[in-house]
Design a protein around this motif. Structure first.
Motif, PDB file in Angstrom:
ATOM      1  N   GLU A  60     -42.606   8.724  -0.124  1.00  0.00           N
ATOM      2  CA  GLU A  60     -43.540   7.625   0.090  1.00  0.00           C
ATOM      3  C   GLU A  60     -44.870   8.157   0.619  1.00  0.00           C
ATOM      4  N   ASN A  61     -45.956   7.508   0.185  1.00  0.00           N
ATOM      5  CA  ASN A  61     -47.303   7.905   0.608  1.00  0.00           C
ATOM      6  C   ASN A  61     -47.859   7.036   1.723  1.00  0.00           C
ATOM      7  N   TYR A  62     -47.413   5.791   1.795  1.00  0.00           N
ATOM      8  CA  TYR A  62     -48.028   4.836   2.702  1.00  0.00           C
ATOM      9  C   TYR A  62     -47.010   4.375   3.739  1.00  0.00           C
ATOM     10  N   LEU A  63     -47.358   4.533   5.002  1.00  0.00           N
ATOM     11  CA  LEU A  63     -46.386   4.363   6.073  1.00  0.00           C
ATOM     12  C   LEU A  63     -45.834   2.952   6.149  1.00  0.00           C
ATOM     13  N   GLN A  64     -46.676   1.935   6.244  1.00  0.00           N
ATOM     14  CA  GLN A  64     -46.168   0.577   6.445  1.00  0.00           C
ATOM     15  C   GLN A  64     -45.314   0.123   5.273  1.00  0.00           C
ATOM     16  N   GLU A  65     -45.740   0.462   4.076  1.00  0.00           N
ATOM     17  CA  GLU A  65     -44.951   0.129   2.894  1.00  0.00           C
ATOM     18  C   GLU A  65     -43.577   0.800   2.967  1.00  0.00           C
ATOM     19  N   ALA A  66     -43.571   2.057   3.388  1.00  0.00           N
ATOM     20  CA  ALA A  66     -42.308   2.798   3.483  1.00  0.00           C
ATOM     21  C   ALA A  66     -41.394   2.208   4.541  1.00  0.00           C
ATOM     22  N   LEU A  67     -41.928   1.868   5.698  1.00  0.00           N
ATOM     23  CA  LEU A  67     -41.097   1.338   6.779  1.00  0.00           C
ATOM     24  C   LEU A  67     -40.431   0.031   6.370  1.00  0.00           C
ATOM     25  N   ASP A  68     -41.133  -0.795   5.626  1.00  0.00           N
ATOM     26  CA  ASP A  68     -40.546  -2.046   5.153  1.00  0.00           C
ATOM     27  C   ASP A  68     -39.377  -1.760   4.212  1.00  0.00           C
ATOM     28  N   LYS A  69     -39.549  -0.798   3.308  1.00  0.00           N
ATOM     29  CA  LYS A  69     -38.461  -0.449   2.392  1.00  0.00           C
ATOM     30  C   LYS A  69     -37.273   0.133   3.151  1.00  0.00           C
ATOM     31  N   MET A  70     -37.555   0.954   4.144  1.00  0.00           N
ATOM     32  CA  MET A  70     -36.460   1.535   4.938  1.00  0.00           C
ATOM     33  C   MET A  70     -35.622   0.453   5.595  1.00  0.00           C
ATOM     34  N   ARG A  71     -36.277  -0.580   6.122  1.00  0.00           N
ATOM     35  CA  ARG A  71     -35.528  -1.673   6.749  1.00  0.00           C
ATOM     36  C   ARG A  71     -34.648  -2.382   5.724  1.00  0.00           C
ATOM     37  N   ARG A  72     -35.180  -2.589   4.529  1.00  0.00           N
ATOM     38  CA  ARG A  72     -34.431  -3.304   3.497  1.00  0.00           C
ATOM     39  C   ARG A  72     -33.269  -2.480   2.931  1.00  0.00           C
ATOM     40  N   LEU A  73     -33.393  -1.161   3.071  1.00  0.00           N
ATOM     41  CA  LEU A  73     -32.402  -0.264   2.460  1.00  0.00           C
ATOM     42  C   LEU A  73     -31.604   0.501   3.503  1.00  0.00           C
ATOM     43  N   ALA A  74     -31.560  -0.017   4.708  1.00  0.00           N
ATOM     44  CA  ALA A  74     -30.907   0.695   5.808  1.00  0.00           C
ATOM     45  C   ALA A  74     -29.416   0.903   5.582  1.00  0.00           C
ATOM     46  N   ASP A  75     -28.834   0.159   4.671  1.00  0.00           N
ATOM     47  CA  ASP A  75     -27.403   0.316   4.400  1.00  0.00           C
ATOM     48  C   ASP A  75     -27.100   1.505   3.497  1.00  0.00           C
ATOM     49  N   LEU A  76     -28.137   2.155   2.946  1.00  0.00           N
ATOM     50  CA  LEU A  76     -27.929   3.268   2.022  1.00  0.00           C
ATOM     51  C   LEU A  76     -28.203   4.601   2.712  1.00  0.00           C
ATOM     52  N   PRO A  77     -27.428   5.637   2.384  1.00  0.00           N
ATOM     53  CA  PRO A  77     -27.628   6.964   2.988  1.00  0.00           C
ATOM     54  C   PRO A  77     -28.721   7.748   2.251  1.00  0.00           C
ATOM     55  N   LEU A  78     -29.974   7.368   2.476  1.00  0.00           N
ATOM     56  CA  LEU A  78     -31.107   7.969   1.775  1.00  0.00           C
ATOM     57  C   LEU A  78     -31.843   8.959   2.666  1.00  0.00           C
ATOM     58  N   ARG A  79     -32.506   9.925   2.038  1.00  0.00           N
ATOM     59  CA  ARG A  79     -33.413  10.837   2.739  1.00  0.00           C
ATOM     60  C   ARG A  79     -34.831  10.461   2.362  1.00  0.00           C
ATOM     61  N   TRP A  80     -35.675  10.294   3.381  1.00  0.00           N
ATOM     62  CA  TRP A  80     -37.042   9.825   3.174  1.00  0.00           C
ATOM     63  C   TRP A  80     -38.024  10.962   3.416  1.00  0.00           C
ATOM     64  N   HIS A  81     -38.938  11.125   2.458  1.00  0.00           N
ATOM     65  CA  HIS A  81     -39.951  12.175   2.495  1.00  0.00           C
ATOM     66  C   HIS A  81     -41.329  11.525   2.597  1.00  0.00           C
ATOM     67  N   PHE A  82     -42.106  11.905   3.604  1.00  0.00           N
ATOM     68  CA  PHE A  82     -43.490  11.433   3.666  1.00  0.00           C
ATOM     69  C   PHE A  82     -44.353  12.450   2.949  1.00  0.00           C
ATOM     70  N   ILE A  83     -45.079  12.015   1.913  1.00  0.00           N
ATOM     71  CA  ILE A  83     -45.836  12.949   1.087  1.00  0.00           C
ATOM     72  C   ILE A  83     -47.329  12.646   1.068  1.00  0.00           C
ATOM     73  N   GLY A  84     -47.778  11.653   1.863  1.00  0.00           N
ATOM     74  CA  GLY A  84     -49.192  11.309   1.895  1.00  0.00           C
ATOM     75  C   GLY A  84     -49.924  12.009   3.027  1.00  0.00           C
ATOM     76  N   GLN A  85     -51.226  11.801   3.063  1.00  0.00           N
ATOM     77  CA  GLN A  85     -52.023  12.349   4.149  1.00  0.00           C
ATOM     78  C   GLN A  85     -51.726  11.585   5.441  1.00  0.00           C
ATOM     79  N   ILE A  86     -51.775  12.291   6.561  1.00  0.00           N
ATOM     80  CA  ILE A  86     -51.300  11.740   7.831  1.00  0.00           C
ATOM     81  C   ILE A  86     -52.460  11.534   8.792  1.00  0.00           C
ATOM     82  N   GLN A  87     -52.577  10.315   9.285  1.00  0.00           N
ATOM     83  CA  GLN A  87     -53.531  10.017  10.344  1.00  0.00           C
ATOM     84  C   GLN A  87     -52.845  10.164  11.693  1.00  0.00           C
ATOM     85  N   SER A  88     -53.615  10.560  12.700  1.00  0.00           N
ATOM     86  CA  SER A  88     -53.025  10.842  14.006  1.00  0.00           C
ATOM     87  C   SER A  88     -52.316   9.633  14.596  1.00  0.00           C
ATOM     88  N   ASN A  89     -52.818   8.440  14.330  1.00  0.00           N
ATOM     89  CA  ASN A  89     -52.200   7.251  14.920  1.00  0.00           C
ATOM     90  C   ASN A  89     -50.934   6.816  14.195  1.00  0.00           C
TER      91      ASN A  89
END
Length: 232
Positions: A60-89
């Motif tokens: 996933e590239n975008y944090l908020q979008e990814a976090l929403d998907k993680m909540r919806r898919l919390a029942d699955l044993p997935l590995r999540w990779h952050f691949i976008g540019q990172i802001q300090s906040n």
């Protein structure tokens, strides 16, 4: 055409077949190449469909979008990779929620991720993003700076430096693609010759992943070949 329940298996199997063929042609074990499905702008339902076909790693590239998907898919044993540019906040949420970060290009970001990684969590896997071709608006460190950043990041306690990542621009042909990816492989080999124990090359996307596998890619980040073009 976006992936759906009726064609998830077809798309995933086709990409896996191409990965397997590229690995065999390079004299490699296909099991050494991991498919990371790039799911920015895809729905949680689409990710669930790919997961039912055995895909376990999602980028996933975008944090908020990814976090929403993680909540919806919390029942699955997935590995999540952050691949976008990172802001300090954004580092705290990334450190708390992801398994991998591919886009480290500053020690300050790696340090924040280490400091903010939960104590109960395993070390966060990191890759240093390298700018192999000059592109003013793209992230990444210059090849000559990789060694210094790798040495510093390897000392951080709650992260584990795994390797290098790059997003080169499209090249004219497969030979040119391989030449660019070979530069990242050589950088990794040089780091290991100096005492590092890195095992990851995150390189190759839908248009060039076969060339990347030929040059040693262990993580290939595939979006369009799995899900079709994103809507404009």
């Amino acid at each position: 055409m976006l992936i759906g329940p009726q064609n998830s298996t077809l798309h995933v199997n086709h990409v896996r077949s191409r990965i397997r063929q590229a690995a065999v042609a390079a004299g490699r074990d296909p099991a050494t190449v991991t498919l990371v499905a790039v799911t920015k702008a895809q729905t949680a339902e689409t990710i669930r469909g790919a997961a039912t076909c055995g895909v376990t790693d999602f980028g996933e590239n975008y944090l908020q979008e990814a976090l929403d998907k993680m909540r919806r898919l919390a029942d699955l044993p997935l590995r999540w990779h952050f691949i976008g540019q990172i802001q300090s906040n954004k580092t705290r949420a990334i450190a708390e929620s992801f398994d991998w970060v591919h886009s480290i290009d500053r020690l300050s970001i790696a340090r924040r991720l280490s400091e903010q990684r939960p104590h109960h969590a395993p070390p966060l896997n990191l890759c240093i993003q390298v700018k192999l071709v000059p592109e003013p608006n793209k992230g990444g460190v210059e090849p000559g700076q990789v060694g210094q950043l790798a040495a510093a990041a390897a000392e951080l306690p709650k992260v584990r430096l795994r390797g290098l990542m790059s997003v080169p621009p499209p090249q004219a042909n497969a030979a040119a693609e391989r030449a660019v990816f070979a530069r990242l492989r050589i950088l990794l080999e040089e780091l290991n010759a100096s005492g590092r124990k890195l095992d990851t090359l995150s390189m190759g996307m839908s248009g060039d992943f076969e060339a990347a596998i030929s040059e040693g890619a262990t993580l290939v980040r595939i979006g369009t070949a799995l899900f079709g073009p994103r809507a404009a």
